[in-house]
Scaffold this motif. Structure first.
Motif, PDB file in Angstrom:
ATOM      1  N   LYS A 167      -6.000  -8.711   1.496  1.00  0.00           N
ATOM      2  CA  LYS A 167      -5.808  -7.797   2.621  1.00  0.00           C
ATOM      3  C   LYS A 167      -4.621  -8.170   3.489  1.00  0.00           C
ATOM      4  O   LYS A 167      -3.896  -7.317   3.966  1.00  0.00           O
ATOM      5  CB  LYS A 167      -7.076  -7.740   3.468  1.00  0.00           C
ATOM      6  N   LYS A 168      -4.416  -9.447   3.738  1.00  0.00           N
ATOM      7  CA  LYS A 168      -3.321  -9.893   4.598  1.00  0.00           C
ATOM      8  C   LYS A 168      -2.130 -10.416   3.795  1.00  0.00           C
ATOM      9  O   LYS A 168      -1.205 -10.966   4.355  1.00  0.00           O
ATOM     10  CB  LYS A 168      -3.813 -10.966   5.559  1.00  0.00           C
ATOM     11  N   THR A 169      -2.200 -10.244   2.499  1.00  0.00           N
ATOM     12  CA  THR A 169      -1.127 -10.730   1.631  1.00  0.00           C
ATOM     13  C   THR A 169       0.006  -9.715   1.593  1.00  0.00           C
ATOM     14  O   THR A 169      -0.218  -8.526   1.433  1.00  0.00           O
ATOM     15  CB  THR A 169      -1.665 -10.965   0.210  1.00  0.00           C
ATOM     16  N   GLU A 170       1.219 -10.219   1.735  1.00  0.00           N
ATOM     17  CA  GLU A 170       2.393  -9.352   1.695  1.00  0.00           C
ATOM     18  C   GLU A 170       3.048  -9.420   0.319  1.00  0.00           C
ATOM     19  O   GLU A 170       3.171 -10.489  -0.266  1.00  0.00           O
ATOM     20  CB  GLU A 170       3.402  -9.791   2.755  1.00  0.00           C
ATOM     21  N   LEU A 171       3.452  -8.266  -0.163  1.00  0.00           N
ATOM     22  CA  LEU A 171       4.221  -8.154  -1.402  1.00  0.00           C
ATOM     23  C   LEU A 171       5.547  -7.507  -1.041  1.00  0.00           C
ATOM     24  O   LEU A 171       5.582  -6.454  -0.411  1.00  0.00           O
ATOM     25  CB  LEU A 171       3.486  -7.288  -2.431  1.00  0.00           C
TER      26      LEU A 171
END
Length: 147
Positions: free
Chosen positions: A38-42
């Motif tokens: 959910k808080k992971t950036e790609l």
């Protein structure tokens, strides 16, 4: 999964669709990887053929424009970066029979699996990675669509 999309090419990118695809991909990966995205950036960067050929040569020693390159991140909260070449993806879609957006979605799944440590360097790992890639792609195609 949060998406940061950068366009360094002249081609129009389907930003809203990319965001939906990345969110759905994050949800599907949560089920399989047993961790939250959910808080992971790609980060996704679109480049032209010349830029991709140069990057592919620099990082892989290959002298052609490939479809996707994956770069791991050292930053907490970042999954990494995918560099995508729209002209190569579009040409590839003509060979695979997928729509250009379908091929783009397939390459995003492929690149993210690389970022998660999957590889296709030997027949066993290739079989495992591509089976997972096909499963995830089918779910995203059904749930998000290609429009």
């Amino acid at each position: 999964m949060k998406l940061l999309a950068l366009n360094q090419s002249r081609d129009q990118m389907p930003r809203r669709w990319l965001e939906k695809w990345a969110q759905a991909l994050g949800k599907e990966l949560e089920k399989r990887e047993k961790k939250s995205f959910k808080k992971t950036e790609l980060v996704i960067v679109f480049v032209n053929s010349h830029q991709m050929k140069r990057l592919n040569h620099l990082y892989r020693g290959k002298n052609y424009a490939t479809d996707v390159l994956s770069f791991e991140s050292a930053e907490a909260g970042s999954l990494g970066e995918l560099v995508l070449c729209w002209p190569t993806i579009h040409a590839q879609s003509l060979r695979t029979g997928l729509s250009p957006r379908g091929e783009l979605g397939y390459m995003i799944v492929h690149g993210v699996l690389h970022l998660l440590g999957y590889d296709h360097g030997d027949p066993e790992s290739e079989s495992r990675m591509f089976a997972l890639q096909d499963q995830i792609y089918s779910i995203l195609e059904r749930n998000v669509g290609l429009r």
